[in-house]
Enzyme design. Structure first.
Site, short mmCIF file in Angstrom:
data_model
loop_
_atom_site.label_atom_id
_atom_site.label_comp_id
_atom_site.label_asym_id
_atom_site.label_seq_id
_atom_site.Cartn_x
_atom_site.Cartn_y
_atom_site.Cartn_z
CG ASP A 44 -0.56 -0.06 2.53
OD1 ASP A 44 0.65 -0.26 2.73
OD2 ASP A 44 -1.39 0.10 3.44
N GLY A 135 -2.18 -5.60 17.84
CA GLY A 135 -0.87 -6.12 17.41
C GLY A 135 -0.94 -7.49 16.77
CB ALA A 136 -3.57 -9.87 16.31
N GLY A 137 -2.33 -8.03 13.60
CA GLY A 137 -2.40 -7.96 12.14
C GLY A 137 -3.80 -7.80 11.61
CG LEU A 138 -6.88 -9.73 12.93
CD1 LEU A 138 -7.63 -10.42 14.07
CD2 LEU A 138 -7.34 -10.31 11.59
CB SER A 141 -3.97 1.21 14.79
OG SER A 141 -3.04 0.36 15.35
CG ASP A 185 -4.50 -1.50 7.92
OD1 ASP A 185 -4.50 -2.28 6.95
OD2 ASP A 185 -3.60 -1.48 8.77
C1 GLA Z 1 -0.10 -2.56 8.40
C2 GLA Z 1 -0.29 -1.15 7.87
C3 GLA Z 1 -0.86 -1.18 6.45
C4 GLA Z 1 -0.03 -2.10 5.54
C5 GLA Z 1 0.22 -3.44 6.21
C6 GLA Z 1 1.19 -4.31 5.44
O1 GLA Z 1 -1.33 -3.19 8.54
O2 GLA Z 1 -1.17 -0.42 8.70
O3 GLA Z 1 -0.92 0.13 5.93
O4 GLA Z 1 1.16 -1.47 5.16
O5 GLA Z 1 0.73 -3.31 7.52
O6 GLA Z 1 0.67 -4.66 4.20
#
Ligand code: GLA
Length: 401
Positions: A44, A135-138, A141, A185
């Site tokens: 992104d 902090g889990a990638g979902l 924030s 996101d």
């Molecule tokens: C986080 C960031 C996004 C993106 C991803 C990796 O989620 O907030 O903007 O860069 O990492 O693809």
């Protein structure tokens, strides 16, 4: 452990506790979803393409307008409260003079960003809770940023479009909180569509909702690990991508982002780049091509190709972009060999947290149990497996009683 389906109703505790703490009813609720990114790791902020979907895990707010320029914020999950003035946000200080805790900086940052754009933010009492794990990638924030922006837009009745709100939330994260994240996101939390993934062009801001076939399930596997010190690694990766653009400009003077470099062009010049810049660029340039191929596969209903692309994405992000982690890789390996498995990869920034797997719908439960068992055997960690349903974008709920 099998897969479980999370609830979507407003959490009763949010409303009860709002009444208990603020001694009034909330005027309205807001919910803003987290997301899974099916493919497009770190593309992104390279002005490339991503293919995320909003999920039915939300940041929830209960809100009441205040007549003063003050935000009183209560974090239900931590039972912490903080108040700050809307008039001196640059200070990053609470009303009592203490530095704003990080969790409150998201609210203050969004208020700051809105003000910078000339949108006055209204005083309010807000209680927040979230079932998007941090902090889990979902995208926990972005879900909270979007929730605050949606709440204030609702009170003031701004006619700001959703893309603009997404950009303002991104600015809060970049310039106030200090993480140089891209737009994926916040975009997803505001534009989600049930039953669909979103093909998003992060340069032109064009997007298209692509239906997800009904015969596949999205299984999110939470490794039980959380990122630490990731913000600095994330910012470092972003800087490395920018260095790659500078280095490639010597041969391709017209490029302004890695998005502009085709796989063919890169192949011609890749050996002129130093490590690790070469690896980082190689991942991004091929990943952009994979996102577009994944979107085409989705349009054809070709879930086999889609699954393979997810696996290739995981391997490239692991080996070239070096954004995976031991538990993410252990889960990816544990998932191998099940007949319902179509493919999978880690999601979000990486290093720890969750993966998403595509599985054939009828056998997804069995796939989740198989993967969880094998992961636990390898790591000693009992993971959490969830069937994720896709969600609509952030919304205000006035009729929640
Ligand atoms: C986080 C960031 C996004 C993106 C991803 C990796 O989620 O907030 O903007 O860069 O990492 O693809």
């Amino acid at each position: 452990m099998g897969a479980r389906t999370p609830t979507e109703k407003p959490p009763a505790r949010l409303i009860e506790q709002f009444r208990a703490v603020f001694r009034e009813d909330p005027e309205f609720l807001v919910r803003a979803p987290g997301r899974v990114d099916l493919i497009g790791t770190h593309t992104d902020y390279n002005e490339g393409w991503v293919l995320p979907a909003a999920i039915t895990r939300y940041a929830w707010l209960a809100v009441r307008e205040l007549p003063t320029a003050l935000i009183t914020l209560h974090a239900l999950d931590m039972d912490e409260q903080v108040a700050f003035r809307l008039t001196d946000l640059e200070d990053r200080k609470a009303l009592n003079g203490q530095p704003l805790p990080r969790w409150a900086q998201y609210a203050a940052g969004v208020a700051w960003s809105l003000q910078e754009a000339g949108l006055a933010t209204p005083g309010s009492q807000i209680m927040i809770t979230s079932d998007v794990p941090v902090g889990a990638g979902l995208s926990s924030s972005a879900a909270v940023e979007v929730a605050y922006a949606t709440a204030w837009a609702h009170i003031v009745g701004w006619k700001v479009d959703r893309m603009k709100l997404a950009q303002l939330c991104q600015r809060a994260e970049n310039e106030y909180v200090g993480v140089n994240s891209g737009l994926m996101d916040q975009f997803t939390s505001l534009h989600g569509k049930p039953g669909h993934a979103l093909l998003f062009d992060c340069r032109t801001l064009e997007w298209e909702a692509l239906p997800l076939p009904e015969d596949i399930s999205l299984v999110v596997a939470d490794t039980g690990t959380r990122r630490q010190l990731t913000d600095s690694l994330y910012n470092q990766r972003r800087a490395e991508c920018e260095q790659a653009v500078q280095a490639l400009r010597e041969y391709l003077p017209d490029i302004s982002a890695l998005r502009d470099v085709t796989v063919e062009q890169f192949t011609a010049y890749r050996d002129r780049l130093e490590e690790p810049i070469r690896q980082r660029a190689e991942h991004i340039i091929h990943e952009n091509a994979r996102v577009l191929a994944a979107a085409e596969a989705l349009k054809r209903g070709d879930v086999i190709t889609l699954g393979h692309l997810l696996d290739e994405s995981h391997l490239s992000a692991r080996d070239l972009f070096e954004a995976s982690g031991p538990e993410l890789d252990a889960m990816w390996e544990a998932s191998q060999g099940h007949p319902a498995r179509l493919g999978g990869r880690f999601i979000g920034a990486g290093w720890a947290g969750c993966l998403v797997f595509l599985a054939k719908a009828g056998a997804a439960e069995d796939f989740a149990a198989y993967t969880a068992r094998r992961y636990e055997e390898r790591t000693g960690i009992s993971p959490s497996m969830s069937h994720m349903r896709t969600a609509g974008g952030a919304e205000v709920l006035e009729d929640w009683a």
